[in-house]
Motif scaffolding. Structure first.
Motif, mmCIF file in Angstrom:
data_model
loop_
_atom_site.group_PDB
_atom_site.id
_atom_site.type_symbol
_atom_site.label_atom_id
_atom_site.label_comp_id
_atom_site.label_asym_id
_atom_site.label_seq_id
_atom_site.Cartn_x
_atom_site.Cartn_y
_atom_site.Cartn_z
ATOM 1 N N ILE A 158 71.996 -17.452 21.767
ATOM 2 C CA ILE A 158 70.864 -16.297 21.581
ATOM 3 C C ILE A 158 70.590 -15.625 19.750
ATOM 4 O O ILE A 158 71.657 -15.007 19.112
ATOM 5 C CB ILE A 158 71.219 -15.439 22.675
ATOM 6 N N ARG A 159 69.907 -16.314 19.526
ATOM 7 C CA ARG A 159 69.412 -15.008 18.087
ATOM 8 C C ARG A 159 69.054 -14.418 18.015
ATOM 9 O O ARG A 159 68.519 -14.083 19.522
ATOM 10 C CB ARG A 159 68.660 -16.339 17.216
ATOM 11 N N PRO A 160 69.180 -13.472 17.246
ATOM 12 C CA PRO A 160 68.444 -11.609 17.279
ATOM 13 C C PRO A 160 66.945 -11.928 17.599
ATOM 14 O O PRO A 160 66.754 -10.560 18.599
ATOM 15 C CB PRO A 160 68.743 -11.284 15.822
ATOM 16 N N LEU A 161 66.125 -12.601 17.259
ATOM 17 C CA LEU A 161 64.788 -12.277 17.264
ATOM 18 C C LEU A 161 64.165 -13.574 18.751
ATOM 19 O O LEU A 161 63.124 -13.393 19.326
ATOM 20 C CB LEU A 161 64.433 -13.297 16.313
ATOM 21 N N ASP A 162 65.738 -13.937 19.085
ATOM 22 C CA ASP A 162 65.146 -14.449 20.217
ATOM 23 C C ASP A 162 65.293 -12.992 21.821
ATOM 24 O O ASP A 162 64.868 -13.676 22.849
ATOM 25 C CB ASP A 162 66.258 -15.161 20.886
ATOM 26 N N LYS A 163 65.822 -12.401 21.038
ATOM 27 C CA LYS A 163 66.003 -11.203 22.346
ATOM 28 C C LYS A 163 65.173 -10.238 22.281
ATOM 29 O O LYS A 163 64.444 -9.814 21.141
ATOM 30 C CB LYS A 163 67.513 -10.341 21.208
ATOM 31 N N PRO A 164 65.061 -9.325 23.296
ATOM 32 C CA PRO A 164 63.750 -8.098 23.466
ATOM 33 C C PRO A 164 63.837 -7.358 22.009
ATOM 34 O O PRO A 164 65.098 -6.691 21.749
ATOM 35 C CB PRO A 164 64.100 -7.286 24.677
ATOM 36 N N ALA A 165 62.647 -6.879 21.663
ATOM 37 C CA ALA A 165 62.970 -5.736 20.393
ATOM 38 C C ALA A 165 62.949 -4.548 20.861
ATOM 39 O O ALA A 165 62.282 -4.641 21.717
ATOM 40 C CB ALA A 165 61.769 -6.263 19.837
ATOM 41 N N LEU A 166 64.223 -4.064 20.855
ATOM 42 C CA LEU A 166 64.400 -2.761 21.226
ATOM 43 C C LEU A 166 63.529 -2.315 20.217
ATOM 44 O O LEU A 166 63.468 -1.800 19.282
ATOM 45 C CB LEU A 166 65.896 -2.496 20.717
ATOM 46 N N THR A 167 62.923 -0.349 21.004
ATOM 47 C CA THR A 167 61.997 0.228 20.352
ATOM 48 C C THR A 167 62.245 0.836 19.788
ATOM 49 O O THR A 167 61.934 2.359 18.686
ATOM 50 C CB THR A 167 61.158 1.200 21.798
ATOM 51 N N GLY A 168 64.239 1.176 20.110
ATOM 52 C CA GLY A 168 64.371 2.559 19.042
ATOM 53 C C GLY A 168 64.535 3.844 19.652
ATOM 54 O O GLY A 168 65.102 5.376 19.244
ATOM 55 N N GLY B 122 64.383 -3.242 29.502
ATOM 56 C CA GLY B 122 65.539 -3.861 28.146
ATOM 57 C C GLY B 122 64.215 -4.052 26.488
ATOM 58 O O GLY B 122 65.082 -4.197 26.156
ATOM 59 N N GLY B 123 63.080 -3.431 26.548
ATOM 60 C CA GLY B 123 62.446 -3.668 25.408
ATOM 61 C C GLY B 123 61.291 -4.266 25.503
ATOM 62 O O GLY B 123 60.690 -4.887 26.498
ATOM 63 N N LEU B 124 60.579 -4.693 24.430
ATOM 64 C CA LEU B 124 59.689 -5.335 24.001
ATOM 65 C C LEU B 124 59.599 -6.819 23.513
ATOM 66 O O LEU B 124 60.675 -7.195 23.056
ATOM 67 C CB LEU B 124 58.589 -4.853 22.805
ATOM 68 N N GLU B 125 59.128 -7.844 25.207
ATOM 69 C CA GLU B 125 59.293 -8.860 24.462
ATOM 70 C C GLU B 125 58.690 -9.967 23.403
ATOM 71 O O GLU B 125 57.281 -9.561 22.725
ATOM 72 C CB GLU B 125 58.298 -9.627 25.455
ATOM 73 N N ARG B 126 59.231 -10.572 22.719
ATOM 74 C CA ARG B 126 59.221 -11.138 21.454
ATOM 75 C C ARG B 126 57.534 -11.733 20.999
ATOM 76 O O ARG B 126 57.371 -12.715 22.004
ATOM 77 C CB ARG B 126 60.444 -11.864 20.338
ATOM 78 N N ALA C 26 45.969 -7.505 26.480
ATOM 79 C CA ALA C 26 47.987 -7.051 25.644
ATOM 80 C C ALA C 26 48.785 -7.785 27.299
ATOM 81 O O ALA C 26 48.343 -7.858 27.880
ATOM 82 C CB ALA C 26 47.840 -5.540 25.469
ATOM 83 N N HIS C 27 49.815 -8.184 26.459
ATOM 84 C CA HIS C 27 51.227 -8.676 27.259
ATOM 85 C C HIS C 27 51.978 -6.973 27.739
ATOM 86 O O HIS C 27 51.699 -6.771 29.112
ATOM 87 C CB HIS C 27 52.166 -8.809 26.355
ATOM 88 N N GLY C 28 51.424 -5.762 27.317
ATOM 89 C CA GLY C 28 51.928 -5.062 27.808
ATOM 90 C C GLY C 28 51.518 -3.558 27.642
ATOM 91 O O GLY C 28 50.964 -3.637 26.788
ATOM 92 N N VAL C 29 51.562 -2.256 28.397
ATOM 93 C CA VAL C 29 50.565 -1.538 28.173
ATOM 94 C C VAL C 29 50.893 -0.386 28.898
ATOM 95 O O VAL C 29 52.071 0.016 29.713
ATOM 96 C CB VAL C 29 49.638 -2.068 29.260
ATOM 97 N N ILE C 30 51.039 0.444 27.492
ATOM 98 C CA ILE C 30 52.335 1.920 27.729
ATOM 99 C C ILE C 30 51.152 2.962 27.405
ATOM 100 O O ILE C 30 50.372 3.457 26.571
ATOM 101 C CB ILE C 30 53.604 2.331 26.799
ATOM 102 N N ARG C 31 51.152 3.685 28.638
ATOM 103 C CA ARG C 31 49.992 4.957 28.558
ATOM 104 C C ARG C 31 50.874 6.649 28.491
ATOM 105 O O ARG C 31 51.893 7.269 28.905
ATOM 106 C CB ARG C 31 48.849 5.933 29.102
ATOM 107 N N ARG D 162 57.467 -8.700 33.609
ATOM 108 C CA ARG D 162 58.864 -8.482 33.338
ATOM 109 C C ARG D 162 58.908 -7.078 34.654
ATOM 110 O O ARG D 162 57.851 -6.475 34.664
ATOM 111 C CB ARG D 162 58.976 -7.800 31.974
ATOM 112 N N ARG D 163 59.858 -7.141 34.716
ATOM 113 C CA ARG D 163 60.778 -5.875 35.902
ATOM 114 C C ARG D 163 60.834 -4.537 34.936
ATOM 115 O O ARG D 163 61.622 -4.562 34.580
ATOM 116 C CB ARG D 163 61.916 -5.811 37.321
#
Length: 496
Positions: free
Chosen positions: A2-12, A22-26, A186-191, A214-215
């Protein structure tokens, strides 16, 4: 592989990736919305900074702030923007400088198409893996109609997706709070939300409204903006935390108290100590701390109502040296400011004490202070239930103290949690032979037998000392007993 850019993008953002599963889907577009001041920009900078530290190309497109303002704000929060490219749209007076005309524009002076064109040019120049667009309010105003606005967002989404970018769009909800156009795109919404209690610091919380395929952890999660950025405290779910441990019997440092409890308290259970002010609820818990540390275990003490220094001095006069326990690394004491702390942050601190320091005995003194930390929370009992269940499943024995209203007669409890606790110890004042005395009884114990007697007790240089059962009195728990027969004399002052 698995390449780094295939993993979820961690928010920090500490805790947020846990909430997101697990983060944001690429290569997807996400919406971060909330009123001004809720922390959107801070989270965005942390998101891009995490990417930059991982060697990714990042771009922050700002339509509302200058780069100088953005970087100054980041510095004030202790954030590092190294490796983050910033593209800004600035006031028209800067356009007078011919050298800046090709890269700096003012969004309100541009048509929507021209603004979008400049955004695409900035993207092609940087070719980022992560991009933040701040904010959608400017684009919504330029679009002027809902249809044009939706088409523009879709165009941006497809453009960025084809080029493999993970996009975070910000919306400050200042134009049309009821416009849900981006929610469907949007793929995901955070309020993000912020509330202001009548007294104390502002309270912030977030909720993941949507995340396709995503769960994630639903519900509200408290968060704080601290030096170093935003920190999220995921809602505690006790079912997710279970360990194997031996349910042996935990003893206090008082053999008389252990006898009243039928031998002690079962490990991994909860104890509620009820009584009016001054009856010795805190001291009763400290005897169990003393017993735990004498066995070589670690304990945690969370103090809401009393200043820690005063508690240490008072305990030492009663023969309990808390400072020595702290110095040995066996006792972790934390003064909790109810006006400044959210329930989620408090639960996180308790978890840290148990999981990082290995505390097997935890005292929360008191539930009245815990309630004060969340005066507008309607789910106080649910918070306590999850916290007690978590501690029980970790093998930690928990002691909760509750100060009842009144001194004698009918007592009122601010919140009834007696059904949640495994053991309930009741402390009472009563008057007898011209003196104010104290009585103790165990009214509930799920995990075994206990004495059903009412005993007098005293607090002195040797801690808690119990007397014989008060068999010759009737009505002790009401506070004004009557003598019904001859029996053991009440405890004398020298017996403490």
């Amino acid at each position: 592989m698995i390449r780094p850019l295939d993993k979820p993008a961690l928010t920090g953002v500490t805790g947020l990736d846990d909430v997101l599963g697990g983060g944001l889907e690429r290569r997807r577009l996400f919406l971060l919305e909330g009123n001004p001041g809720t922390g959107k920009t801070t989270i965005s900078i942390q998101f891009l900074s995490a990417g930059a530290q991982a060697g990714e190309r990042t771009l922050y497109i700002t339509l509302s702030e200058t780069e100088e303002e953005l970087r100054a704000g980041a510095t004030s929060h202790g954030l590092d923007m190294a490796g983050i490219e910033v593209f800004e749209l600035v006031p028209p007076e800067v356009l007078l400088d011919e050298d800046q005309q090709q890269s700096l524009l003012y969004s309100s002076d541009l048509e929507l198409g021209e603004t979008t064109k400049r955004i695409f040019e900035a993207f092609e120049r940087v070719r980022p893996d992560r991009i933040v667009l701040d904010s959608l309010s400017e684009i919504r105003l330029l679009a002027q109609s809902s249809l044009r606005y939706r088409r523009q967002i879709l165009a941006l989404k497809h453009y960025f997706a084809k080029r493999g970018a993970t996009v975070l769009m910000l919306d400050d909800l200042t134009t049309d709070i009821n416009d849900k156009t981006v929610h469907s795109v949007a793929h995901g919404v955070i309020r993000l939300e912020e509330t202001s209690p009548e007294y104390g610091a502002d309270r912030r919380r977030l909720r993941v409204i949507k995340y396709r395929a995503r769960r994630y952890r639903g519900g509200y999660h408290d968060f704080s903006i601290l030096t170093g950025g935003v920190r999220v405290f995921p809602r505690l779910v006790s079912a997710e935390h279970k360990t194997q441990f031996a349910r042996d019997v935990v003893k206090s440092h008082s053999s008389q108290l252990d006898a009243l409890l039928g031998g002690g308290i079962e490990r991994g259970s909860s104890v509620l100590v009820l009584g009016p002010a001054g009856t010795g609820k805190s001291l009763l818990g400290l005897t169990f701390i003393e017993g735990a540390i004498s066995r070589g275990e670690t304990a945690g003490l969370f103090v809401f109502d009393e200043e820690v220094g005063l508690l240490f001095d008072r305990a030492k006069k009663l023969g309990i040296d808390l400072q020595a326990m702290v110095d040995r690394g066996k006792l972790f004491v934390e003064q909790v400011d109810a006006a400044e702390l959210s329930p989620g942050e408090f639960a996180e601190r308790v978890r840290h004490c148990v999981e990082k320091h290995g505390a097997r005995t935890v005292i929360i003194d008191s539930l009245n202070g815990y309630q004060a930390a969340m005066p507008h929370e309607q789910a106080l009992v649910l918070h306590i239930h999850e916290l007690l269940q978590y501690l029980n499943r970790q093998g930690a024995t928990t002691f909760l103290t509750v100060a009842q209203h009144g001194l004698v007669g009918d007592m009122k409890t601010p919140v009834d949690v007696t059904y949640l606790a495994d053991t309930v110890i009741l402390l009472r004042y009563f008057e007898a032979i011209g003196r104010v005395r104290r009585a103790i009884s165990v009214v509930k114990k799920r995990t075994g037998e206990h004495e059903d007697t009412i005993r007098e007790y005293r607090i002195g240089g040797r801690g808690v000392t119990l007397g014989e059962p008060l068999v010759n009195f009737q009505g002790v728990l009401r506070g004004v007993p009557t003598l019904i027969s001859e029996g053991p004399e009440p405890m004398r002052a020298g017996q403490a």
